[in-house]
Design a protein around this motif. Structure first.
Motif, PDB file in Angstrom:
ATOM      1  N   GLN A  84     -19.087 -28.610  -8.946  1.00  0.00           N
ATOM      2  CA  GLN A  84     -19.178 -27.468  -9.872  1.00  0.00           C
ATOM      3  C   GLN A  84     -20.510 -27.494 -10.620  1.00  0.00           C
ATOM      4  O   GLN A  84     -21.128 -26.452 -10.818  1.00  0.00           O
ATOM      5  N   ARG A  85     -20.971 -28.685 -11.014  1.00  0.00           N
ATOM      6  CA  ARG A  85     -22.268 -28.781 -11.692  1.00  0.00           C
ATOM      7  C   ARG A  85     -23.395 -28.389 -10.746  1.00  0.00           C
ATOM      8  O   ARG A  85     -24.342 -27.718 -11.142  1.00  0.00           O
ATOM      9  N   LEU A  86     -23.297 -28.797  -9.495  1.00  0.00           N
ATOM     10  CA  LEU A  86     -24.336 -28.434  -8.513  1.00  0.00           C
ATOM     11  C   LEU A  86     -24.358 -26.926  -8.264  1.00  0.00           C
ATOM     12  O   LEU A  86     -25.439 -26.338  -8.060  1.00  0.00           O
ATOM     13  N   GLU A  87     -23.207 -26.280  -8.295  1.00  0.00           N
ATOM     14  CA  GLU A  87     -23.151 -24.829  -8.103  1.00  0.00           C
ATOM     15  C   GLU A  87     -23.915 -24.082  -9.194  1.00  0.00           C
ATOM     16  O   GLU A  87     -24.458 -23.013  -8.957  1.00  0.00           O
ATOM     17  N   ARG A  88     -23.933 -24.646 -10.383  1.00  0.00           N
ATOM     18  CA  ARG A  88     -24.564 -23.971 -11.523  1.00  0.00           C
ATOM     19  C   ARG A  88     -26.075 -24.188 -11.571  1.00  0.00           C
ATOM     20  O   ARG A  88     -26.742 -23.619 -12.434  1.00  0.00           O
ATOM     21  N   MET A 140     -14.732 -33.665  -1.342  1.00  0.00           N
ATOM     22  CA  MET A 140     -14.931 -32.520  -2.240  1.00  0.00           C
ATOM     23  C   MET A 140     -13.953 -32.592  -3.411  1.00  0.00           C
ATOM     24  O   MET A 140     -14.326 -32.319  -4.551  1.00  0.00           O
ATOM     25  N   ASP A 141     -12.690 -32.948  -3.146  1.00  0.00           N
ATOM     26  CA  ASP A 141     -11.697 -33.065  -4.216  1.00  0.00           C
ATOM     27  C   ASP A 141     -12.056 -34.190  -5.184  1.00  0.00           C
ATOM     28  O   ASP A 141     -11.971 -34.033  -6.403  1.00  0.00           O
ATOM     29  N   LYS A 142     -12.464 -35.317  -4.634  1.00  0.00           N
ATOM     30  CA  LYS A 142     -12.798 -36.473  -5.457  1.00  0.00           C
ATOM     31  C   LYS A 142     -13.986 -36.185  -6.379  1.00  0.00           C
ATOM     32  O   LYS A 142     -14.044 -36.662  -7.511  1.00  0.00           O
TER      33      LYS A 142
END
Length: 84
Positions: free
Chosen positions: A79-83, A71-73
């Protein structure tokens, strides 16, 4: 070995401080392999007529470490997938 069908029975809710609770018998705990540190997920049916408790299985810490590193990498991708 305990037959799970023998564990099915009616139980009453009782007052426990400011809350209410259901009693879990020793046979139930033995069958579930549960103690006071065991975590359960509570699911209430949409019609309010059923409550189901499911034992939460422990996740191996090394799996969580690997997932955290991934997740960190790929934080920008997450973040793009969340949007979407």
């Amino acid at each position: 070995m305990i037959n799970p069908e023998e564990l099915n029975k009616d139980v009453k809710m009782f007052k426990n401080g400011n809350s209410f609770a259901f009693r879990v018998s020793k046979k139930d705990r033995d069958f579930l392999g549960a103690d006071e540190s065991t975590e359960f997920e509570k699911v209430v049916s949409p019609d309010g007529k059923a409550i189901t408790f499911r034992k939460v299985e422990n996740v191996r810490p090394e799996i969580m470490d690997i997932a955290d590193k991934l997740m960190d990498k790929h934080a920008d991708l997450m973040q793009r997938l969340e949007r979407l």
